[in-house]
Motif scaffolding. Structure first.
Motif, short mmCIF file in Angstrom:
data_model
loop_
_atom_site.label_atom_id
_atom_site.label_comp_id
_atom_site.label_asym_id
_atom_site.label_seq_id
_atom_site.Cartn_x
_atom_site.Cartn_y
_atom_site.Cartn_z
N MET A 151 0.94 -1.09 0.16
CA MET A 151 0.10 0.20 0.10
C MET A 151 0.92 1.25 0.07
SD MET A 151 -3.11 0.65 -0.12
CE MET A 151 -3.78 -1.18 0.34
N ARG A 152 1.93 1.21 0.94
CA ARG A 152 2.68 2.50 0.69
C ARG A 152 3.31 2.71 -0.49
NH1 ARG A 152 5.79 4.81 4.97
NH2 ARG A 152 4.99 3.32 6.37
N THR A 153 3.91 1.52 -1.24
CA THR A 153 4.43 1.99 -2.41
C THR A 153 3.49 2.44 -3.32
OG1 THR A 153 5.92 -0.05 -1.99
CG2 THR A 153 5.50 0.68 -4.26
N LEU A 154 2.36 1.90 -3.33
CA LEU A 154 1.15 2.61 -4.34
C LEU A 154 1.10 4.08 -4.04
CD1 LEU A 154 -0.89 1.92 -6.59
CD2 LEU A 154 -2.19 1.04 -4.76
N LEU A 155 1.01 4.48 -2.90
CA LEU A 155 0.70 5.82 -2.47
C LEU A 155 1.81 6.70 -2.70
CD1 LEU A 155 -1.08 5.16 1.07
CD2 LEU A 155 -2.18 6.01 -0.73
N VAL A 156 3.02 6.29 -2.53
CA VAL A 156 3.99 6.97 -2.92
C VAL A 156 4.12 7.34 -4.21
CG1 VAL A 156 6.57 7.21 -2.55
CG2 VAL A 156 5.42 6.53 -0.71
N ASP B 179 -11.60 7.88 6.60
CA ASP B 179 -10.98 6.62 7.04
C ASP B 179 -9.53 6.47 7.07
OD1 ASP B 179 -13.22 4.67 7.55
OD2 ASP B 179 -13.41 5.09 5.27
N THR B 180 -8.98 5.70 7.86
CA THR B 180 -7.46 5.80 8.10
C THR B 180 -6.77 4.84 7.02
OG1 THR B 180 -7.71 4.16 9.72
CG2 THR B 180 -7.83 6.43 10.54
N VAL B 181 -5.59 5.17 7.27
CA VAL B 181 -4.70 4.15 6.36
C VAL B 181 -4.98 2.56 6.92
CG1 VAL B 181 -2.30 3.47 5.75
CG2 VAL B 181 -3.13 5.77 5.65
N ILE C 200 -3.42 7.77 10.30
CA ILE C 200 -3.42 9.09 9.54
C ILE C 200 -4.99 8.67 8.66
CG2 ILE C 200 -2.53 10.33 7.78
CD1 ILE C 200 -1.28 10.56 10.58
N PRO C 201 -5.88 9.90 8.67
CA PRO C 201 -6.98 9.67 7.70
C PRO C 201 -6.44 9.89 6.59
CG PRO C 201 -7.36 11.12 9.84
CD PRO C 201 -5.74 10.67 9.76
#
Length: 71
Positions: free
Chosen positions: A1-6, A56-58, A20-21
């Motif tokens: 998920m982190r890679t996709l968000l970045v 919603d949060t991460v 974090i929302p």
């Protein structure tokens, strides 16, 4: 998920924490829809019935996706 968000949304990796929302990561409803499509494509899951908002949060996002992948 982190890679996709970045990579797809330019999110600061240090800002991505479970509590974090999503709106604090600058993900509005349009960005959430785009994120949903990317997740569906990458993980071959159907998230159509998942209702997520920018409040919603991460952690909630990860929980929902994990539940779908595990099913």
């Amino acid at each position: 998920m982190r890679t996709l968000l970045v990579t797809r949304f330019g999110t600061d990796p240090d800002a991505i924490r479970p509590d974090i929302p999503l709106h604090r990561l600058r993900l509005d409803s349009l960005a959430l829809e785009e994120l949903r499509l990317h997740i569906e494509d990458r993980l071959d899951v159907d998230l159509e019935d998942v209702a997520l908002t920018s409040r919603d949060t991460v952690g909630r996002l990860v929980e929902v996706v994990h539940g779908k992948v595990s099913a």
